[in-house]
Design a protein around this motif. Structure first.
Motif, short mmCIF file in Angstrom:
data_model
loop_
_atom_site.label_atom_id
_atom_site.label_comp_id
_atom_site.label_asym_id
_atom_site.label_seq_id
_atom_site.Cartn_x
_atom_site.Cartn_y
_atom_site.Cartn_z
N ARG A 143 0.80 -1.22 0.00
CA ARG A 143 0.00 0.00 0.00
C ARG A 143 0.84 1.27 0.00
N GLU A 144 1.80 1.39 0.90
CA GLU A 144 2.56 2.63 1.03
C GLU A 144 3.30 2.95 -0.26
N THR A 145 3.88 1.94 -0.88
CA THR A 145 4.66 2.16 -2.10
C THR A 145 3.77 2.59 -3.26
N MET A 147 0.70 3.82 -3.23
CA MET A 147 0.00 5.10 -3.03
C MET A 147 0.94 6.27 -3.25
N SER A 148 2.22 6.09 -2.99
CA SER A 148 3.20 7.12 -3.29
C SER A 148 3.29 7.35 -4.80
N ARG A 151 0.28 9.41 -5.97
CA ARG A 151 0.38 10.84 -5.64
C ARG A 151 1.35 11.56 -6.59
N HIS A 180 -3.04 -2.75 -5.20
CA HIS A 180 -3.71 -2.67 -3.92
C HIS A 180 -5.08 -2.00 -4.09
N ASP A 182 -6.82 0.03 -2.38
CA ASP A 182 -6.85 1.48 -2.10
C ASP A 182 -6.30 2.26 -3.28
#
Length: 398
Positions: A143-145, A147-148, A151, A180, A182
Motif C-alpha cells: 500500500r505505502e509504495t 500510493m506514493s 500521488r 492494492h 486502495d
C-alpha cells in the motif's frame, strides 16, 4: 463500396467531405451525387472506410516482439516478457515505439488507447496526428509504495504538452490482482476528477480468478517470485467482475480489457453496468489459447471494441487482423459488426465522438483499399487487408 463504421456497408456509396475532412453528406451514390452537382469527384474501385481505432495496446513494449513463444500461459509469458524488457535498453525501446507508431499510421489507425508505465509514446503519437488516450498504468501490492506512485502521477503529467493535442491522460490501475485496492480506488477517483476514462485489465485468464477467489495458483506464485510479500493485501475471495464492481470499476467511464475468462453471468453484469469493453483476441489466443466469448457479449448488448495488445503477445498492431481472426472464430457474427468493433466501438469506448464512423458532422479520416467489391464491401475489406491503405483527401469520394 463504403464501410460506414456504425451500420451496414453500402455498395455504390458516396461521401462528401469539406476541406477540413468533415463529412457533409453520405449515402448511396445515386442519392448523394445529384445533391452536390459540380463538385470534383474521385472514384475509388474498392472500399472506403473510416480511420481505425486500436482501443488497447502497449506501444512501450514494441521492442519485445517474439520475447515469448505462444501457449505458455500468462505467468510464464509475463516472466519471459519482463526478463527481456529488463535486458532492453531505453534507446532500443524508444526506437521500437517510434517504429510502431509509424506502423499504426500506415495501417490507417487514427486513434489509440495506449497503456504504459510511462509516457514515452506521447510525442510519437502527436507527431503522427494520432489521438485518443494515454492510460498511465500503476501497479503494486504494498500500500505505502503504490500510493506514493499515485500521488506522484499528476505532477509528472503536467510537463507533457501532448495532452493538449488530442491525447487524454488517464491514470489507471493495471489489474485487480496486482494493484492494492486502495490504489485502485484512488486511481479511478483521480481519472474521474480529470473527466478522463480509465482502463483495467480484467478477467484475462483463469489464474487471475484463482488468485482473487482463493489466494493461490500460478499468479500468486509469480507475484511472490517477483518479490511481492505475502499478505501485502487480503485476497477478496470473489471473482474479478464482482470485485471490480465493489471497487467502483464497473462503470461507463472504465474500459474493461479482455474479459476472456468472464462467464455468461459476469458478462450480463458488465452489460447492466453499461461498462466499456475491449477485446484483444489474438493476444488471448497467443498467451492462453482463449477466445473472448463474443457471441455472449453481443447477446447481452455489449458493444466491444478491438485492441491488439502489444507486439509481445500479438503479431501486429492491425485491428483489421483482429477482426479477421474473429470472423474465423465467429462466422455467424456479421462482418459489419466486426468492423464496427475496429472503428466506431473503439471511438465510443475512448470517448471520441467525431471519429470511427462516416456520418454527417464527423471527421473520421477516410481511407481506401483498392480491391474487387463483387460482394459485401465489409468482406472485401477484410479479404484485402494486406493491400495498401490510402488516405483520401478530397471533397467528394465515391
Amino acid at each position: 463500396g463504403l464501410v460506414l463504421g456504425d451500420g451496414p456497408s453500402l455498395r455504390d456509396g458516396a461521401v462528401v467531405v469539406s476541406d477540413d475532412g468533415t463529412v457533409r453528406d453520405v449515402g448511396q451514390a445515386s442519392d448523394v451525387l445529384p445533391r452536390h452537382a459540380g463538385l470534383p469527384v474521385t472514384r475509388v474501385e474498392g472500399v472506403i472506410f473510416p480511420g481505425l481505432v486500436n482501443a488497447h495496446t502497449h506501444l512501450e513494449l514494441s521492442a519485445l516482439a517474439s520475447s515469448a513463444p505462444p501457449g505458455l500461459g500468462f505467468s510464464a509469458w509475463a516472466k519471459a516478457m519482463l526478463g527481456e524488457r529488463m535486458r532492453t535498453s531505453r534507446e532500443t525501446s524508444l526506437r521500437a515505439t517510434s517504429d510502431a507508431v509509424r506502423e499504426l499510421s500506415r495501417l490507417g489507425t487514427v486513434a489509440v488507447g495506449d497503456v504504459g508505465n510511462g509516457l514515452s509514446s506521447a510525442a510519437f503519437l502527436v507527431e503522427r496526428g494520432i489521438v485518443g488516450a494515454l492510460f498511465h498504468e500503476v501497479f503494486g501490492s504494498v500500500r505505502e509504495t503504490v500510493m506514493s506512485r499515485v500521488r506522484a502521477l499528476e505532477e509528472e503529467a503536467r510537463g507533457v504538452t501532448a495532452f493538449e493535442q488530442g491525447l487524454a491522460w488517464s491514470p489507471s490501475p493495471h489489474t485487480l490482482h496486482t494493484t492494492h485496492p486502495d490504489a485502485v480506488r484512488a486511481l479511478l477517483a483521480l481519472a474521474r476528477s480529470r473527466g478522463a476514462r480509465a482502463s483495467l485489465h480484467l478477467a484475462e485468464h483463469a489464474a487471475e480468478r484463482e488468485a482473487l477467489e482463493h489466494g493461490r495458483g500460478a499468479m500468486v506464485e509469480f507475484l511472490e517470485a517477483m518479490g511481492v510479500p505475502k499478505g501485502a493485501f487480503e485476497w477478496p475471495g470473489k471473482g474479478p467482475i464482482a470485485y471490480a464492481d465493489e471497487l467502483g470499476a464497473l462503470a461507463p467511464d472504465v474500459l474493461l480489457v479482455h474479459l476472456a475468462d468472464a462467464n455468461d453471468h459476469e458478462l450480463e453484469r458488465v452489460a447492466r453496468a453499461n461498462a466499456r469493453v475491449v477485446v484483444c483476441p489474438r493476444s488471448n489466443m497467443w498467451i492462453e489459447g482463449l477466445v473472448p466469448r463474443l457471441g455472449h457479449m453481443l447477446a447481452h448488448g455489449l458493444r466491444p471494441a478491438l485492441g491488439t495488445d502489444s507486439l509481445a503477445s500479438s503479431p501486429s498492431l492491425d485491428v483489421l487482423e483482429e477482426a479477421r481472426s474473429l470472423r474465423e472464430c465467429f462466422p455467424d457474427v456479421p462482418v459489419d459488426v466486426l468492423l464496427q468493433m475496429a472503428t466506431w466501438n473503439g471511438a465510443e469506448a475512448l470517448g471520441i465522438s467525431g471519429m470511427g464512423r462516416i456520418v454527417k458532422g464527423a471527421r473520421p479520416g477516410l481511407f481506401a483499399v483498392r480491391c474487387d467489391v463483387s460482394g459485401r464491401p465489409s468482406d472485401a475489406l477484410l479479404d484485402a487487408w494486406q493491400a495498401p491503405r490510402e488516405r483520401l483527401d478530397c471533397k467528394r469520394t465515391k
